[in-house]
Design a protein around this motif. Structure first.
Motif, PDB file in Angstrom:
ATOM      1  N   ARG A 133       8.579  18.610   5.306  1.00 17.28           N
ATOM      2  CA  ARG A 133       7.616  19.681   4.995  1.00 17.28           C
ATOM      3  C   ARG A 133       8.331  20.918   4.465  1.00 17.28           C
ATOM      4  NH1 ARG A 133       6.682  25.016   7.661  1.00 17.28           N
ATOM      5  NH2 ARG A 133       4.798  25.731   6.603  1.00 17.28           N
ATOM      6  N   ASP A 134       9.519  21.218   4.996  1.00 12.17           N
ATOM      7  CA  ASP A 134      10.263  22.406   4.573  1.00 12.17           C
ATOM      8  C   ASP A 134      10.912  22.245   3.209  1.00 12.17           C
ATOM      9  OD1 ASP A 134       9.589  23.637   6.944  1.00 12.17           O
ATOM     10  OD2 ASP A 134      11.487  23.153   7.947  1.00 12.17           O
ATOM     11  N   ASP A 135      11.118  21.005   2.738  1.00 11.91           N
ATOM     12  CA  ASP A 135      11.766  20.787   1.439  1.00 11.91           C
ATOM     13  C   ASP A 135      11.245  19.491   0.833  1.00 11.91           C
ATOM     14  OD1 ASP A 135      13.373  20.911  -0.772  1.00 11.91           O
ATOM     15  OD2 ASP A 135      15.269  21.067   0.324  1.00 11.91           O
ATOM     16  N   PHE A 136       9.968  19.500   0.465  1.00  8.71           N
ATOM     17  CA  PHE A 136       9.315  18.273   0.032  1.00  8.71           C
ATOM     18  C   PHE A 136       9.867  17.747  -1.289  1.00  8.71           C
ATOM     19  CE2 PHE A 136       6.093  15.177  -0.858  1.00  8.71           C
ATOM     20  CZ  PHE A 136       5.555  14.843   0.369  1.00  8.71           C
ATOM     21  N   THR A 137      10.447  18.606  -2.100  1.00 11.34           N
ATOM     22  CA  THR A 137      10.953  18.146  -3.396  1.00 11.34           C
ATOM     23  C   THR A 137      12.015  17.064  -3.235  1.00 11.34           C
ATOM     24  OG1 THR A 137      12.544  19.982  -3.411  1.00 11.34           O
ATOM     25  CG2 THR A 137      10.442  20.324  -4.554  1.00 11.34           C
ATOM     26  N   LYS A 138      12.772  17.121  -2.133  1.00 13.80           N
ATOM     27  CA  LYS A 138      13.797  16.096  -1.904  1.00 13.80           C
ATOM     28  C   LYS A 138      13.190  14.752  -1.534  1.00 13.80           C
ATOM     29  CE  LYS A 138      17.456  19.229  -0.289  1.00 13.80           C
ATOM     30  NZ  LYS A 138      18.300  19.600   0.889  1.00 13.80           N
ATOM     31  N   ALA A 139      11.984  14.779  -0.995  1.00 11.70           N
ATOM     32  CA  ALA A 139      11.353  13.555  -0.494  1.00 11.70           C
ATOM     33  C   ALA A 139      10.397  12.925  -1.499  1.00 11.70           C
ATOM     34  CB  ALA A 139      10.595  13.860   0.795  1.00 11.70           C
ATOM     35  N   GLN A 140       9.928  13.681  -2.463  1.00 10.05           N
ATOM     36  CA  GLN A 140       8.834  13.272  -3.340  1.00 10.05           C
ATOM     37  C   GLN A 140       9.106  11.940  -4.032  1.00 10.05           C
ATOM     38  OE1 GLN A 140       6.750  16.362  -5.602  1.00 10.05           O
ATOM     39  NE2 GLN A 140       7.255  15.208  -7.447  1.00 10.05           N
ATOM     40  N   GLY A 141       8.153  11.021  -3.876  1.00 13.47           N
ATOM     41  CA  GLY A 141       8.247   9.722  -4.519  1.00 13.47           C
ATOM     42  C   GLY A 141       9.225   8.766  -3.871  1.00 13.47           C
ATOM     43  N   GLN A 142       9.733   9.107  -2.708  1.00 18.59           N
ATOM     44  CA  GLN A 142      10.795   8.333  -2.070  1.00 18.59           C
ATOM     45  C   GLN A 142      10.320   7.650  -0.785  1.00 18.59           C
ATOM     46  OE1 GLN A 142      13.900   8.154  -3.646  1.00 18.59           O
ATOM     47  NE2 GLN A 142      12.764   9.274  -5.223  1.00 18.59           N
ATOM     48  N   ARG A 143      10.915   6.498  -0.527  1.00 14.81           N
ATOM     49  CA  ARG A 143      10.717   5.758   0.706  1.00 14.81           C
ATOM     50  C   ARG A 143      11.992   5.889   1.533  1.00 14.81           C
ATOM     51  NH1 ARG A 143       7.717   1.251   2.194  1.00 14.81           N
ATOM     52  NH2 ARG A 143       7.028   0.816   0.060  1.00 14.81           N
ATOM     53  N   THR A 185       2.282  13.289  -9.834  1.00 12.80           N
ATOM     54  CA  THR A 185       0.956  13.913  -9.948  1.00 12.80           C
ATOM     55  C   THR A 185       0.462  14.364  -8.586  1.00 12.80           C
ATOM     56  OG1 THR A 185       0.458  12.478 -11.834  1.00 12.80           O
ATOM     57  CG2 THR A 185      -1.402  13.580 -10.764  1.00 12.80           C
ATOM     58  N   PHE A 186       0.608  13.476  -7.612  1.00 12.05           N
ATOM     59  CA  PHE A 186       0.319  13.811  -6.218  1.00 12.05           C
ATOM     60  C   PHE A 186       1.614  13.601  -5.428  1.00 12.05           C
ATOM     61  CE2 PHE A 186      -3.604  12.034  -8.021  1.00 12.05           C
ATOM     62  CZ  PHE A 186      -4.472  13.099  -7.834  1.00 12.05           C
ATOM     63  N   PRO A 187       2.219  14.643  -4.914  1.00 12.27           N
ATOM     64  CA  PRO A 187       3.491  14.502  -4.187  1.00 12.27           C
ATOM     65  C   PRO A 187       3.314  13.631  -2.941  1.00 12.27           C
ATOM     66  CG  PRO A 187       3.052  16.806  -4.744  1.00 12.27           C
ATOM     67  CD  PRO A 187       1.789  16.057  -5.000  1.00 12.27           C
ATOM     68  N   THR A 188       4.080  12.549  -2.871  1.00 14.40           N
ATOM     69  CA  THR A 188       3.962  11.606  -1.755  1.00 14.40           C
ATOM     70  C   THR A 188       5.341  11.146  -1.298  1.00 14.40           C
ATOM     71  OG1 THR A 188       3.811   9.721  -3.273  1.00 14.40           O
ATOM     72  CG2 THR A 188       1.735  10.721  -2.554  1.00 14.40           C
ATOM     73  N   THR A 189       5.410  10.710  -0.044  1.00 13.09           N
ATOM     74  CA  THR A 189       6.625  10.096   0.479  1.00 13.09           C
ATOM     75  C   THR A 189       6.244   9.196   1.645  1.00 13.09           C
ATOM     76  OG1 THR A 189       8.921  10.531   1.156  1.00 13.09           O
ATOM     77  CG2 THR A 189       7.224  11.873   2.194  1.00 13.09           C
ATOM     78  N   VAL A 190       7.127   8.249   1.979  1.00 15.48           N
ATOM     79  CA  VAL A 190       6.881   7.293   3.066  1.00 15.48           C
ATOM     80  C   VAL A 190       8.076   7.303   4.008  1.00 15.48           C
ATOM     81  CG1 VAL A 190       6.581   4.859   3.667  1.00 15.48           C
ATOM     82  CG2 VAL A 190       5.388   5.801   1.690  1.00 15.48           C
ATOM     83  N   ALA A 212       0.833  -1.207   0.000  1.00 11.16           N
ATOM     84  CA  ALA A 212       0.000   0.000   0.000  1.00 11.16           C
ATOM     85  C   ALA A 212       0.863   1.251   0.000  1.00 11.16           C
ATOM     86  CB  ALA A 212      -0.934  -0.010   1.205  1.00 11.16           C
ATOM     87  N   GLU A 213       1.981   1.194   0.719  1.00 10.11           N
ATOM     88  CA  GLU A 213       2.914   2.324   0.702  1.00 10.11           C
ATOM     89  C   GLU A 213       3.502   2.500  -0.690  1.00 10.11           C
ATOM     90  OE1 GLU A 213       4.221   1.541   5.364  1.00 10.11           O
ATOM     91  OE2 GLU A 213       5.651   1.175   3.726  1.00 10.11           O
ATOM     92  N   GLY A 214       3.788   1.390  -1.362  1.00  8.56           N
ATOM     93  CA  GLY A 214       4.275   1.466  -2.742  1.00  8.56           C
ATOM     94  C   GLY A 214       3.259   2.106  -3.667  1.00  8.56           C
ATOM     95  N   GLU A 215       1.984   1.799  -3.459  1.00  6.35           N
ATOM     96  CA  GLU A 215       0.909   2.441  -4.240  1.00  6.35           C
ATOM     97  C   GLU A 215       0.930   3.951  -4.050  1.00  6.35           C
ATOM     98  OE1 GLU A 215      -3.097   1.183  -3.719  1.00  6.35           O
ATOM     99  OE2 GLU A 215      -2.643  -0.936  -4.047  1.00  6.35           O
ATOM    100  N   LEU A 216       1.105   4.363  -2.802  1.00  4.82           N
ATOM    101  CA  LEU A 216       1.128   5.787  -2.498  1.00  4.82           C
ATOM    102  C   LEU A 216       2.283   6.465  -3.226  1.00  4.82           C
ATOM    103  CD1 LEU A 216      -0.272   7.903  -0.441  1.00  4.82           C
ATOM    104  CD2 LEU A 216       1.865   7.638   0.816  1.00  4.82           C
ATOM    105  N   LEU A 217       3.458   5.858  -3.185  1.00  4.25           N
ATOM    106  CA  LEU A 217       4.623   6.458  -3.831  1.00  4.25           C
ATOM    107  C   LEU A 217       4.437   6.542  -5.348  1.00  4.25           C
ATOM    108  CD1 LEU A 217       7.488   4.702  -1.827  1.00  4.25           C
ATOM    109  CD2 LEU A 217       6.668   7.045  -1.573  1.00  4.25           C
ATOM    110  N   ALA A 218       3.717   5.584  -5.912  1.00  2.00           N
ATOM    111  CA  ALA A 218       3.500   5.566  -7.360  1.00  2.00           C
ATOM    112  C   ALA A 218       2.630   6.730  -7.836  1.00  2.00           C
ATOM    113  CB  ALA A 218       2.870   4.240  -7.774  1.00  2.00           C
ATOM    114  N   LEU A 219       1.957   7.405  -6.907  1.00  2.00           N
ATOM    115  CA  LEU A 219       1.110   8.542  -7.275  1.00  2.00           C
ATOM    116  C   LEU A 219       1.934   9.789  -7.609  1.00  2.00           C
ATOM    117  CD1 LEU A 219      -1.680   8.159  -4.570  1.00  2.00           C
ATOM    118  CD2 LEU A 219      -1.759   7.418  -6.962  1.00  2.00           C
TER     119      LEU A 219
END
Length: 312
Positions: free
Chosen positions: A203-213, A149-154, A139-146
Motif C-alpha cells: 500500500r505504501d509503494d504500490f508502483t513496485k507491486a503493480q502487475g506482479q505476482r 489500466t487498473f493497478p493490481t497485484t497478487v 483468475a489471479e492471472g486475469e486480475l494481473l492482466a488488468l
C-alpha cells in the motif's frame, strides 16, 4: 467517506491487518456476508453485473480481496464494478488479491503414502516459475492482466499461522501414521502479522507491486520430520486409572515416561525413519524435501524482513 484500505471479506487475515492499521493510523473498512461486527454487508456474485451492491461500499485507496475467485471473468467484473461505482476525482483505486502457493504444487508426490519422497523431486520455485493452471490461479492471472489500466497485484501466501492456527496442532493430522510421515517433506508458512506488514508495505509503494505476482513465506523451508520430532502430537485423552502396584527404584521415572507419552508416537517414528533412510540428522537437506519456495524477491523489493517464524 474514503478509507485507506477496504477489506472485501473480513476473516482470519483481517484481524491481524486491522490491528496493524490501527497502530499505524491507516483507515480501513471491511465487509462480510452478514454485516456482523460493524462490517458492511456485501456478497460478491461472480455472475452478476449489478452495480448496486458496490455502490454502498466506501471509496478506498486500496481494495484487498481476501476470498478466492475461481470463475473466468469474475476478477475483471469485481474490479470494473467497484471502479465504475466509485468515480472520485483524484482517486485511482488499487487492488490486491490474496492467493495461495499451492498453484506451484505441480505433480507433487510428498504426502502420498504409496509414493516415496525422492531426492530427484526437489525443485526450487520463485515467483517467476511456471505454475499449474487452476481456476484460482487463472483468475489471479486475469486480475494481473488488468494492469496498468487498473493497478493490481497478487500475494500468493504460504500456510497461514498465528492466533488459533498453530502448526504444532497440525502434526496429528498430517502424520497420523508412520508411512504418512515418511512421505512428508517441506512446510512453508507465513504468520498473520507478516501478512499484514506485507499488505501495508505494498500500500505504501504500490508502483513496485503493480502487475506482479508474489510468493510470500517467512523465508524458511521447514522439514516435517524435524517438526514432528520436536513437537510430536498428544494422543487422545485416556481414561484415568489407579495403579496399586508397588514402584521400586528400578522402575522408569513416571514423570519422564509421562512426558514422552504426551508427545505421541511421531518422535519415535522419526527416529526409526532416520535409521531406515540413512539420514544422519535433522533437518534433512533441502534436496529431500520436495518443493522449496523462494520468497526473497518480495522482502527485498519492499525492504522488510519477516518477524515471525516457527522458532520464535
Amino acid at each position: 467517506m474514503t478509507v485507506d484500505i477496504l477489506i472485501l471479506g473480513a476473516g482470519w487475515t483481517s484481524a491481524f491487518l486491522t490491528e496493524l492499521c490501527d497502530e499505524r493510523g491507516v483507515t480501513h473498512a471491511a465487509t462480510t456476508r452478514s454485516g456482523r461486527a460493524s462490517t458492511i454487508k456485501f456478497t460478491f456474485d461472480p455472475d452478476s453485473d449489478d452495480i448496486g451492491p458496490y455502490s454502498i461500499l466506501p471509496n478506498a485507496e486500496v481494495v484487498l480481496v481476501t476470498f478466492p475467485i475461481t470463475q473466468k471473468g469474475a476478477s475483471e467484473r469485481i474490479v470494473r464494478l467497484y471502479t465504475e461505482s466509485h468515480k472520485q476525482e483524484g482517486l485511482k483505486t488499487k487492488f490486491i488479491q490474496l492467493g495461495a502457493t499451492s498453484i506451484w504444487d505441480g505433480p507433487r508426490l510428498a504426502g502420498k503414502v504409496d509414493v516415496p519422497l525422492q531426492a530427484v523431486q526437489h525443485k526450487w520455485y520463485d515467483r517467476h516459475a511456471p505454475y499449474v493452471s487452476t481456476p484460482r490461479g487463472d483468475a489471479e492471472g486475469e486480475l494481473l492482466a488488468l494492469s496498468p489500466t487498473f493497478p493490481t497485484t497478487v500475494l500468493n501466501l504460504a500456510g497461514l499461522w498465528g492466533g488459533a492456527r498453530q502448526p504444532k496442532n497440525w502434526v496429528a493430522r498430517v502424520a497420523p501414521t508412520k508411512e504418512a510421515l515418511r512421505n512428508k517433506g517441506s512446510l512453508h508458512v507465513i504468520h498473520g502479522v507478516d501478512i499484514a506488514r506485507a499488505i501495508l508495505a505494498i500500500r505504501d509503494d504500490f508502483t513496485k507491486a503493480q502487475g506482479q505476482r508474489w510468493i510470500v513465506t517467512d523465508g524458511r523451508v521447514y522439514d516435517w520430520w524435524d517438526l514432528a520430532s520436536a513437537w510430536g502430537s498428544a494422543p487422545p485423552a485416556k481414561p484415568t486409572t489407579i495403579s496399586l502396584s508397588i514402584e521400586y527404584s528400578s522402575a522408569p521415572d513416571p514423570q519422564r515416561q509421562k512426558h514422552e507419552d504426551d508427545r505421541g508416537p511421531q518422535p519415535t517414528w522419526v527416529r526409526e525413519l532416520l535409521q531406515e533412510t540413512g539420514v544422519r540428522g535433522l533437518p534433512r537437506d533441502v534436496r529431500y524435501l520436495g518443493r522449496a519456495l523462494d520468497s526473497r524477491e518480495f522482502w527485498d523489493t519492499f525492504g522488510i524482513t519477516p518477524l515471525m517464524t516457527l522458532f520464535r
